[in-house]
Design a protein around this motif. Structure first.
Motif, short mmCIF file in Angstrom:
data_model
loop_
_atom_site.label_atom_id
_atom_site.label_comp_id
_atom_site.label_asym_id
_atom_site.label_seq_id
_atom_site.Cartn_x
_atom_site.Cartn_y
_atom_site.Cartn_z
N SER A 1 -14.94 5.82 -20.08
CA SER A 1 -14.76 4.79 -19.06
C SER A 1 -14.43 3.42 -19.61
O SER A 1 -13.82 2.58 -18.92
CB SER A 1 -16.01 4.68 -18.19
OG SER A 1 -17.08 4.13 -18.93
N PRO B 1 -5.18 3.00 -12.18
CA PRO B 1 -6.43 3.02 -12.94
C PRO B 1 -6.95 1.61 -13.16
O PRO B 1 -6.17 0.64 -13.18
CB PRO B 1 -6.02 3.66 -14.27
CG PRO B 1 -4.57 3.27 -14.42
CD PRO B 1 -4.00 3.23 -13.03
N TRP C 1 -9.49 5.64 -17.58
CA TRP C 1 -10.27 6.68 -16.91
C TRP C 1 -9.82 6.67 -15.46
O TRP C 1 -10.34 5.94 -14.62
CB TRP C 1 -11.75 6.38 -17.07
CG TRP C 1 -12.74 7.37 -16.57
CD1 TRP C 1 -13.84 7.10 -15.78
CD2 TRP C 1 -12.81 8.77 -16.85
NE1 TRP C 1 -14.56 8.23 -15.55
CE2 TRP C 1 -13.96 9.28 -16.19
CE3 TRP C 1 -12.01 9.66 -17.58
CZ2 TRP C 1 -14.32 10.63 -16.24
CZ3 TRP C 1 -12.36 11.00 -17.63
CH2 TRP C 1 -13.50 11.47 -16.98
N ALA D 1 -8.51 8.14 -11.68
CA ALA D 1 -8.69 9.14 -10.63
C ALA D 1 -7.35 9.81 -10.33
O ALA D 1 -6.29 9.17 -10.37
CB ALA D 1 -9.25 8.49 -9.38
N THR D 2 -7.38 11.10 -10.04
CA THR D 2 -6.15 11.86 -9.78
C THR D 2 -6.08 12.27 -8.31
O THR D 2 -7.10 12.58 -7.69
CB THR D 2 -6.10 13.12 -10.66
OG1 THR D 2 -7.28 13.91 -10.44
CG2 THR D 2 -6.02 12.75 -12.12
N ASP E 1 -7.99 17.47 -11.41
CA ASP E 1 -7.66 16.93 -12.72
C ASP E 1 -6.98 17.94 -13.63
O ASP E 1 -6.05 17.60 -14.37
CB ASP E 1 -8.91 16.34 -13.39
CG ASP E 1 -10.05 17.33 -13.49
OD1 ASP E 1 -10.28 18.09 -12.54
OD2 ASP E 1 -10.75 17.34 -14.53
N GLY F 1 -10.82 15.26 -16.91
CA GLY F 1 -12.15 14.68 -17.01
C GLY F 1 -13.26 15.69 -16.98
O GLY F 1 -14.31 15.49 -17.62
N ASN G 1 -11.66 15.44 -11.14
CA ASN G 1 -10.63 14.65 -10.46
C ASN G 1 -10.42 13.29 -11.12
O ASN G 1 -10.05 12.31 -10.46
CB ASN G 1 -10.93 14.49 -8.97
CG ASN G 1 -10.92 15.83 -8.25
OD1 ASN G 1 -10.22 16.75 -8.67
ND2 ASN G 1 -11.70 15.95 -7.20
N ARG G 2 -10.64 13.25 -12.42
CA ARG G 2 -10.25 12.12 -13.25
C ARG G 2 -9.59 12.66 -14.51
O ARG G 2 -9.84 13.81 -14.90
CB ARG G 2 -11.45 11.25 -13.62
CG ARG G 2 -11.98 10.41 -12.48
CD ARG G 2 -13.08 9.46 -12.94
NE ARG G 2 -13.50 8.59 -11.86
CZ ARG G 2 -12.95 7.43 -11.55
NH1 ARG G 2 -11.95 6.96 -12.29
NH2 ARG G 2 -13.38 6.70 -10.55
N ARG H 1 -8.59 11.39 -18.69
CA ARG H 1 -8.69 10.38 -19.73
C ARG H 1 -7.36 10.25 -20.43
O ARG H 1 -6.79 11.25 -20.89
CB ARG H 1 -9.78 10.77 -20.75
CG ARG H 1 -10.13 9.64 -21.71
CD ARG H 1 -11.04 10.11 -22.83
NE ARG H 1 -10.31 10.89 -23.83
CZ ARG H 1 -10.84 11.37 -24.95
NH1 ARG H 1 -12.13 11.18 -25.20
NH2 ARG H 1 -10.12 12.05 -25.81
#
Length: 399
Positions: free
Chosen positions: A181, A322, A332, A334-335, A339, A357, A372-373, A375
């Motif tokens: 994060s 982001p 970090w 969100a999608t 993810d 993620g 649902n994130r 990196r």
């Protein structure tokens, strides 16, 4: 075989390889890897020159404790960087070199955890660097995952931990700035954790390998030892900080870092490491001492990341959106879809790799906090990162 080996999870990058198996990305697009945090900026030339100049030292066995010049350089850097009272950090008692933070973070659990306690807990953030979990499992402890959610600035909620869990805790891993994060633990947060460690008698292992990548030169992230010193813990009781040259100096292949803090723990850790056989090569020690003494190359490195984040975030602001991290080199994000599906399609259609993620997390009481994130490591050269941002936008336009 050690039966605890069967408890180890598949490493995130192995999962990513399996996810992308069979995909055939466009051949006209060069691959851009945002999946792994491997710095791509040029390492400082004077470190390379030092390594070459001191290769004759290979004829000598290295000391596990490390050369005086290295420990003195590290203690001086810590004192300057975290505004610790001069002379408080003793290079002979409070510092040990390690072969990168990864090696040290793993080994410390093997030294600290008391296997005779059937309910021994090792706490760690969730998502997390998987070394923490593997270290806990192979030390015979039970991992306790502390979800890092947006509602709490992606920091573990200390109030959500029960009295029983604090009492069973032997070791807690923290990471500030956080992976993935980029959240930074404020001084008050670190002080409270130190108070809990004194009350319940557990050790804090603070992974601070991203501490030198930040965006405001006037506001560097605080560190565990600086806070401990301000609280009057002159011997840094129950506090250990791990640092590395990998991110700070773009030297991941050097495998050079250190652990500093509680003198009594480090005395026993040195005994453990003497048997472990993990001494740092002599030429690496000499070169590392030079790197810890120089800040010019570190400021130049931060400037490169600062420029990169500004330009990439400007491109992504209307699509993936982001948030800019407080520190570190990860986004970090969100999608809009799962993810894993986002990562798979981005590779298959745009030849860009990112890390799902959920591969960095474990399912706990609130589900998987990494789900649902993704990196994204902005470690590649600027133009590649900008190209990747355009390709991400192209994929998003099709969703």
């Amino acid at each position: 075989m050690n039966r605890d080996l069967t408890c180890l999870h598949t490493y995130p990058f192995e999962k990513l390889t399996a996810l992308n198996k069979g995909s055939r990305p466009p051949q006209n697009l060069d691959h851009i890897a945002l999946s792994i945090g491997e710095p791509q900026h040029a390492p400082p030339h004077f470190v390379i020159e030092s390594l070459i100049a001191h290769m004759h030292q290979l004829s000598s066995y290295p000391s596990t404790r490390g050369k005086d010049e290295l420990r003195e350089a590290i203690a001086a850097w810590l004192t300057r960087r975290f505004a610790i009272k001069p002379g408080l950090l003793d290079p002979d008692r409070h510092v040990l070199p390690v072969n990168g933070t990864r090696e040290g973070l793993f080994a410390i659990a093997q030294c600290i955890v008391d296997r005779s306690a059937s309910n021994a807990l090792v706490m760690m953030p969730n998502p997390f660097y998987q070394i923490y979990e593997g270290a806990a499992l192979l030390a015979g402890a039970n991992p306790r995952y502390l979800d890092c959610l947006a509602d709490n600035d992606f920091l573990p909620d200390l109030d959500a931990i029960s009295e029983a869990d604090w009492q069973a805790c032997q070791l807690i891993y923290i990471c500030s700035p956080g992976n993935p994060s980029g959240s930074v633990m404020p001084r008050a947060y670190l002080a409270r954790l130190i108070e809990l460690a004194q009350k319940y008698d557990f050790v804090i292992a603070s992974d601070e390998c991203y501490s030198e990548i930040y965006f405001n030169e006037e506001q560097p992230p605080p560190g565990l030892l600086g806070v401990a010193a301000d609280m009057g813990l002159d011997n840094f009781d129950r506090c250990l900080a791990f640092h590395s040259l990998s991110k700070r100096s773009n030297l991941p292949g050097l495998r050079s870092g250190f652990v500093a803090g509680d003198a009594e723990i480090l005395k026993n850790f040195l005994r453990y490491r003497t048997y472990h056989g993990c001494s740092m090569p002599p030429a690496t020690q000499t070169a590392s001492a030079l790197a810890w003494r120089d800040e010019d190359h570190v400021r130049e490195n931060r400037a490169l990341y600062r420029d990169k984040f500004e330009q990439v975030l400007a491109l992504l602001s209307d699509t993936l959106a982001p948030q800019k991290p407080q520190a570190g080199f990860y986004l970090w994000a969100a999608t809009p879809i799962a993810d894993t599906e986002f990562a798979r399609r981005l590779y298959a259609e745009q030849n860009v790799s990112v890390l799902p993620g959920q591969y960095l997390s474990r399912v706990d009481g609130h589900g998987n906090p990494g789900e649902n994130r993704v990196r994204m490591a902005l470690v590649a050269p600027l133009q590649q990162c900008l190209d990747a941002a355009h390709r991400i936008n192209s994929l998003l336009a099709t969703l």
